[in-house]
Write a protein that holds these residues in place. Structure first.
Motif, PDB file in Angstrom:
ATOM      1  N   ILE A   1      -3.973  -2.914  -5.957  1.00  0.00           N
ATOM      2  CA  ILE A   1      -4.596  -1.814  -5.211  1.00  0.00           C
ATOM      3  C   ILE A   1      -4.725  -0.578  -6.098  1.00  0.00           C
TER       4      ILE A   1
ATOM      5  N   PHE B   1       0.825  -1.201   0.000  1.00  0.00           N
ATOM      6  CA  PHE B   1       0.000   0.000   0.000  1.00  0.00           C
ATOM      7  C   PHE B   1       0.864   1.258   0.000  1.00  0.00           C
TER       8      PHE B   1
ATOM      9  N   ILE C   1      -2.908   5.158   6.316  1.00  0.00           N
ATOM     10  CA  ILE C   1      -3.093   3.839   6.935  1.00  0.00           C
ATOM     11  C   ILE C   1      -3.670   4.042   8.332  1.00  0.00           C
TER      12      ILE C   1
ATOM     13  N   LEU D   1      -6.082   2.768   3.763  1.00  0.00           N
ATOM     14  CA  LEU D   1      -6.073   1.363   4.158  1.00  0.00           C
ATOM     15  C   LEU D   1      -6.489   1.293   5.613  1.00  0.00           C
TER      16      LEU D   1
END
Length: 328
Positions: A291, A186, A218, A196
């Protein structure tokens, strides 16, 4: 009033998670309750289990190990005429690859432990194929019942619209789930508008937060006791597990109309048939590309036929247990 058969389910780990939720469904479902009295009994791991009385069927959801083998032997000895069933929630080809230094010794353990049961239940086709190909149990004793829970509340969630902005990874924070690889992948994505969400708790939390290195995209959301709430704000569900007997989160994601991307290993491969997309999560580069591609797609509601197929999964779970108890 007709006496229903009494089925005792033995469990040695009552930690909140997929297994306990499956057992809750099994023991409390109104349809299954019409044909059997399902009773859950917690026991100490590895301890010798005493006589369980007048059970018509005893189902083990216990962890198989060399340490617990004497308790399996005792269970068989104390109930010589009672049908014994073992549901294997843990072991798979991926588990052996990542955790077992002596493949031969481990398979000897499984063959020996399984021999004391009248039936072994696999929770996925991927797991069953591994057992059969390694001759861990005779195929006449092998059944497959894919795990399930009541999915009604998941199907009621509003479907995501527009491009995928929130990617979710749900589960225990440990090596099995592959969240370390996911975070690395990511971080290689440059899109500033995606997030995420890591949903769960566990021993790897500190290490995973260190891997995130302050990337504000994140988000560690912690443990959610309500998995429906956990999925509500997620557009795409990622399952990069290194091993997985089945992956209940996958079924829940599909029922909620979320795009599902999962590693093509073990029981996770079962979900391709129901709308899941398989990927190679072992490669950071490939996972990062997946992704990035999803972030540029229109993530409007999945085909409602995929959501509806999850009703069939619930019914198949019920039918599997009904058939097993009639057949044993």
């Amino acid at each position: 009033m007709k006496r229903l058969p009494k089925v005792i389910h033995l469990i040695d780990d009552t930690t909140a998670g997929g297994v306990m939720r499956v057992l809750d469904f099994l023991c409390n479902d109104s349809v299954l309750a019409q044909e059997a009295d399902h009773v859950l009994q917690s026991v100490k791991r590895g301890a010798i289990i005493g006589n369980l009385g007048s059970a018509d069927v005893i189902v083990s959801h216990l962890a198989v190990s060399w340490r617990s083998l004497p308790s399996v032997v005792a269970l068989r000895a104390l109930h010589p005429r009672t049908p014994l069933v073992h549901v294997e929630h843990s072991y798979t080809e991926g588990f052996v690859t990542h955790n077992v230094p002596s493949d031969r010794r481990f398979k000897t353990l499984l063959k020996l432990a399984y021999s004391f049961f009248d039936r072994i239940v696999c929770v996925s086709n991927g797991q069953a194929n591994w057992m059969a190909s390694n001759r861990l149990v005779h195929t006449d004793k092998l059944s497959t019942i894919q795990s399930c829970v009541n999915l009604t509340a998941f199907r009621a969630l509003p479907a995501p619209t527009g491009p995928a902005r929130v990617f979710g990874a749900i589960g225990r924070l440990d090596d099995q789930k592959g969240f370390d690889t996911l975070i690395k992948a990511f971080r290689q994505c440059t899109d500033p508008d995606i997030q995420l969400h890591i949903i769960g708790e566990g021993a790897q939390q500190s290490a995973l937060q260190t891997l995130a290195k302050g990337d504000t995209r994140i988000v560690f959301r912690g443990f959610h006791s309500d998995p429906v709430t956990a999925l509500a704000d997620v557009d795409v569900v990622l399952m990069p597990s290194r091993w997985e007997a089945y992956g209940l989160v996958a079924v829940e994601a599909l029922a909620a109309g979320r795009k599902l991307l999962c590693n093509g290993i073990d029981g996770l491969s079962d979900h391709a048939r129901h709308g899941g997309v398989l990927m190679n999560a072992a490669s950071i580069e490939e996972l990062s590309d997946v992704i990035a591609r999803e972030a540029h797609k229109d993530n409007r509601a999945q085909n409602r036929s995929i959501v509806r197929t999850t009703e069939a999964l619930e019914n198949r779970f019920r039918e599997g247990w009904q058939f097993l108890l009639h057949d044993i």
